[in-house]
Structures are given as structure tokens and as C-alpha cells.
Scaffold this motif. Structure first.
Motif, PDB file in Angstrom:
ATOM      1  N   PHE A 177       0.874  -1.174   0.000  1.00  0.00           N
ATOM      2  CA  PHE A 177       0.000   0.000   0.000  1.00  0.00           C
ATOM      3  C   PHE A 177       0.909   1.220   0.000  1.00  0.00           C
ATOM      4  O   PHE A 177       1.701   1.418   0.921  1.00  0.00           O
ATOM      5  N   TRP A 178       0.800   2.041  -1.034  1.00  0.00           N
ATOM      6  CA  TRP A 178       1.703   3.177  -1.250  1.00  0.00           C
ATOM      7  C   TRP A 178       1.039   4.470  -0.776  1.00  0.00           C
ATOM      8  O   TRP A 178       0.133   4.983  -1.403  1.00  0.00           O
ATOM      9  N   THR A 211      -3.646 -11.306   0.504  1.00  0.00           N
ATOM     10  CA  THR A 211      -2.194 -11.198   0.701  1.00  0.00           C
ATOM     11  C   THR A 211      -1.882 -10.156   1.771  1.00  0.00           C
ATOM     12  O   THR A 211      -2.510  -9.098   1.817  1.00  0.00           O
ATOM     13  N   ALA A 212      -0.891 -10.434   2.601  1.00  0.00           N
ATOM     14  CA  ALA A 212      -0.490  -9.510   3.671  1.00  0.00           C
ATOM     15  C   ALA A 212      -0.052  -8.165   3.089  1.00  0.00           C
ATOM     16  O   ALA A 212       0.640  -8.104   2.071  1.00  0.00           O
ATOM     17  N   VAL A 213      -0.471  -7.095   3.746  1.00  0.00           N
ATOM     18  CA  VAL A 213      -0.235  -5.731   3.235  1.00  0.00           C
ATOM     19  C   VAL A 213       0.924  -5.076   3.977  1.00  0.00           C
ATOM     20  O   VAL A 213       0.936  -5.022   5.214  1.00  0.00           O
ATOM     21  N   LEU A 214       1.871  -4.561   3.196  1.00  0.00           N
ATOM     22  CA  LEU A 214       2.986  -3.804   3.773  1.00  0.00           C
ATOM     23  C   LEU A 214       2.887  -2.358   3.297  1.00  0.00           C
ATOM     24  O   LEU A 214       2.913  -2.078   2.103  1.00  0.00           O
ATOM     25  N   ALA A 274       0.357  -7.075  -5.728  1.00  0.00           N
ATOM     26  CA  ALA A 274      -0.384  -5.906  -6.213  1.00  0.00           C
ATOM     27  C   ALA A 274       0.109  -4.672  -5.463  1.00  0.00           C
ATOM     28  O   ALA A 274       0.697  -4.791  -4.384  1.00  0.00           O
ATOM     29  N   VAL A 275      -0.121  -3.506  -6.065  1.00  0.00           N
ATOM     30  CA  VAL A 275       0.161  -2.232  -5.383  1.00  0.00           C
ATOM     31  C   VAL A 275      -1.153  -1.450  -5.331  1.00  0.00           C
ATOM     32  O   VAL A 275      -1.818  -1.255  -6.352  1.00  0.00           O
ATOM     33  N   TYR A 276      -1.532  -1.027  -4.128  1.00  0.00           N
ATOM     34  CA  TYR A 276      -2.735  -0.214  -3.935  1.00  0.00           C
ATOM     35  C   TYR A 276      -2.310   1.218  -3.621  1.00  0.00           C
ATOM     36  O   TYR A 276      -1.366   1.424  -2.845  1.00  0.00           O
TER      37      TYR A 276
END
Length: 432
Positions: A7-8, A29-32, A96-98
Motif C-alpha cells: 500500500f503506497w 495477501t499480507a499488506v505492507l 499488487a500495489v494499492y
């Protein structure tokens, strides 16, 4: 390699009611979380004690601490975004990138490049609306085109706002944060910056101020505005929550939020306004651009007290009252016939709440070159503005203690002469 979703963070530095963060945490999927101190932006800043950089750094530190309390952490990087992503794709198995959308020209170019890089590796970039109620393209006229005038835009906006019943998001699923140890910090010093002593206003929306906003907003000596600009700019508050408060309490305040989105829409559809007049004919104006006079304006030494008080407030605090912003911008462009782009660039350096679309829109309005431009023959009279909005000189005396003494400069130009010169110059240029 560990599978993660990134997550950006960009202009959304909060954990509550953050659209892309909320949806990232809904998938498996775990979010960093990630923040990039972008060298393309930071390297061009002249002031190495820029209060906005200090503010962002503090917010990132707070966010990282929040995620660590949840058993996760936050990736903090300093560099060129494309290079940072290249490294991250080698380090992690990114699913993925959110992120939340940004509508400024640089941001759109950057996001396009990152999206192409990710796509080449079959990684989707999923973007969401977050910093506005309605984004460019959502409020269009009957012909499906963007509005060039504010009033019909605002009517359409309000109608749509009532229909959509905007609401903040519920609490995200924090269990889906990546389980990781604490990740490295980056200090201001490592990026070549120092802490700033400028005070940042509170991010709490003062409901009493909003309730009386239409009565108090024009008087710079009063505490009549919320000072939330910097928090809207960097997303440390939710625009949805603020708009809902405003819609209950004060139409005039809500109207200011609509102006913000109007200018964002104008910039998104007309990126050329960054360096050119919205009305091309106005690029013919032969600006005088006297450097000594510009310096006097920047330093608050024009001999016009309301103008000088505003500039001194800006230089000392990173803030200037909105009524005074109009007066100082009109003075620079009309009285001194100095290019609005010079004033806009100075505000961009100094304002805590600098936001490209609103700054550009406001300056073009004052210069008469923009959308809902005040007509070029309307020239603010600093004395009558003072009489109306700072009659007792409370604001002026706060910033100009030497007023009435020999150490305060004489007026840099005569108002009547300057007004006639400005009108004649504009008229001649527009007749060509």
C-alpha cells in the motif's frame, strides 16, 4: 521471496477513512505500507528547513509507530520512485500495489511510469479516489465537457453530493497487515533537511469556526478560519469527514471545498495552466517584472500596510489569511504589473498549505488570466480593503510594529496611477 501487497502512501497520510488502504486490507495477501520520500520533489526545494518536509517526516514516523503497534511496520524509502520500485520488485514477491489517485501533472506521469513497470511483471496497480469527493471527469456539463465557470460546477457538485450520500469507510481489517519486524527509519538529516521551527496548525476541525465561517472568514485579525489547508494537502484528515461536517454546519465553508475540487479539475484538464494563462490572450500582457519591486513585495516593504502585513505573516508562519492572499496577489499583478507566475512560485515555496491547483487557480483569478477571473479592470484598493476588513488595524499592527514611524517605507507606487497603468496595459495587450 515473501508474497506481499504494497500500500503506497502519498497524499493520504492517515489510517482512518483511507480508501486504498481499506481495500488493500480486504484482500488475502499480507499488506505492507510504503512511503517514498521522492527525490524528484525534494531535490528542487531550496529551503533545507522546509516545514512541510518536517511535517511529512513527523507524520510518517507516527504512521510507522501505529503499524508497529499492530505487529507490522512500514517501508520508508528515499529516492527516485522508479528506482525504488525496481529494488522492491527484486526484494519481494509483489502481488499488487494499492494507492490513492493524484491529479497533478507530475504525479500522473510518475504513476504512469510505475504502472508500466509493474505491468511488465504482471503486477496490477490499483488506484482509488480519496483526496476529493468528486474527481476530474465526475462533474461534467450537459455536453460531457469540463466546466470552465465555477457557479454551474458548484451547483452540479452539490446536487451530486446530496444524491450520493457520501460516507466515511468503516474500520479496516488490520489483521491483514504483513507480520514483520521493525523496518529502518530515515532521518531528515539523511535527506539533507533540518527540523523547522514553524508551528503546524491542529488537524482537528473546529466546528465552532466552521459554524460561523461565513461571518468571520474575511477578517484577518480574527480566528475565523480552520487552518486545515496543510492537512487537506497531505491527507492527514479525510475530506469526506470534513465535507459532511461542513454540509451540516455552513454552506460557505462547503463552497471552499468545492472551489478546491474545481481547481483540481481545471488543472487535470488543462495541465498547460502551470506555466500559461488559462485564457491564452492574457499571455500577451507585457509584465514590467521590476526585480527591486518584487523584492520589496516579498519582504513586506511596499509601504502598503495590508500587503506588507500579509507578506510578513507568510514569511514568519507559512500561512496567510485568504482575504489577504487576494489583496497581495492583486497588488503584485495589477499595481506592480509583475507576472503572476513570480508570485505563484513565491507562495509555492512559502505556504504550508501549498497545493498546485488551488495556488495556480487563485493567482490566475487575481491576475485576471484564469477561469472565473475577476475582470482585468477590477483592481483591489488596499486602503478600502483595510477599511472593510481590518478597520482597527489589529492585524496590520501585529505584523508591522513600526507602522507610523520613519522606519516604515513610503508607498512603492501611487494607487491611482498604478490602477490606470494596469488597466491601460491589459486593455492594449488584449486588443492586439
Amino acid at each position: 521471496m515473501k508474497k506481499i501487497t504494497l500500500f503506497w502512501f502519498r497524499r493520504d497520510l492517515r489510517t482512518d477513512d483511507n480508501t486504498a488502504l481499506f481495500y488493500a486490507l480486504q484482500q488475502e495477501t499480507a499488506v505492507l505500507p510504503l512511503f517514498i520520500f521522492d527525490r524528484n520533489i525534494l531535490d528542487i526545494l531550496e529551503d533545507r528547513t522546509d516545514a512541510r518536509v518536517h511535517f511529512i517526516h513527523q507524520k510518517i514516523t507516527e504512521l510507522k509507530a501505529f503499524f508497529e503497534q499492530k505487529g507490522s511496520s512500514m517501508l520508508i524509502k528515499y529516492g527516485i520512485p522508479e528506482e525504488v520500485y525496481k529494488d522492491l520488485m527484486n526484494e519481494f514477491d509483489i502481488q499488487a500495489v494499492y494507492t490513492n489517485r493524484d491529479y497533478e501533472p507530475y504525479a500522473k506521469t510518475r504513476d504512469g511510469q510505475i504502472e508500466a513497470m509493474l505491468k511488465a511483471k504482471n503486477i496490477p496497480l490499483l488506484s482509488f479516489k480519496d483526496q476529493v469527493i468528486f474527481e476530474p471527469g465526475e462533474i461534467l456539463n450537459g455536453s460531457g465537457e469540463f466546466y470552465k465557470v465555477f457557479t454551474p460546477f458548484s451547483k452540479n457538485w452539490l446536487e451530486k453530493f446530496k444524491q450520493t450520500k457520501t460516507q466515511p469507510l468503516s474500520e479496516p481489517n488490520w489483521k491483514n497487515l504483513a507480520n514483520t519486524h521493525s523496518l529502518p527509519d530515515i532521518t531528515l538529516k539523511e535527506m539533507g533537511f533540518e527540523p523547522s521551527s514553524i508551528e503546524i496548525p491542529s488537524s482537528i476541525a473546529d466546528q465552532d469556526i466552521i459554524r460561523h465561517y461565513d461571518e468571520t472568514r474575511n477578517f484577518p485579525a480574527q480566528k475565523g478560519t480552520t487552518r486545515l489547508g496543510i492537512h487537506l494537502r497531505f491527507g492527514t484528515i479525510s475530506v469526506r469527514k470534513l465535507a459532511l461536517i461542513a454540509s451540516r454546519l455552513n454552506d460557505t465553508y462547503l463552497n471552499e471545498l468545492i472551489w478546491r475540487e474545481f481547481y483540481m479539475m481545471i488543472l487535470a484538464y488543462n495541465p498547460q495552466v502551470v506555466n500559461k494563462a488559462f485564457k491564452p490572450a492574457y499571455d500577451q500582457i507585457p509584465w514590467r517584472n521590476n526585480e527591486q519591486e518584487f523584492k520589496a513585495w516579498c519582504e513586506g516593504k511596499t509601504g502598503y500596510p495590508i500587503v506588507d502585513a500579509g507578506m510578513r505573516e507568510l514569511n514568519a508562519t507559512g500561512y496567510m489569511h485568504n482575504r489577504v492572499r487576494m489583496i497581495v496577489a492583486s497588488f503584485l499583478t495589477k499595481h506592480l504589473l509583475i507576472d503572476w507566475r513570480w508570485g505563484e512560485a513565491y507562495f509555492a515555496k512559502k505556504l504550508l498549505d501549498f497545493e498546485l491547483a488551488s495556488n495556480n487557480g487563485g493567482w490566475q483569478w487575481a491576475a485576471g488570466t484564469g477561469t472565473d477571473a475577476q475582470p482585468y479592470f477590477r483592481v483591489f484598493n488596499p486602503d478600502s480593503q483595510t477599511e472593510k476588513f481590518d478597520k482597527d488595524l489589529r492585524y496590520i499592527k501585529k505584523w508591522i510594529p513600526e507602522l507610523g514611524t520613519n522606519s516604515y517605507p513610503k508607498p512603492i507606487v501611487d494607487h491611482k496611477f498604478a490602477r490606470t497603468r494596469a488597466i491601460d496595459t491589459y486593455k492594449k495587450a488584449l486588443e492586439q
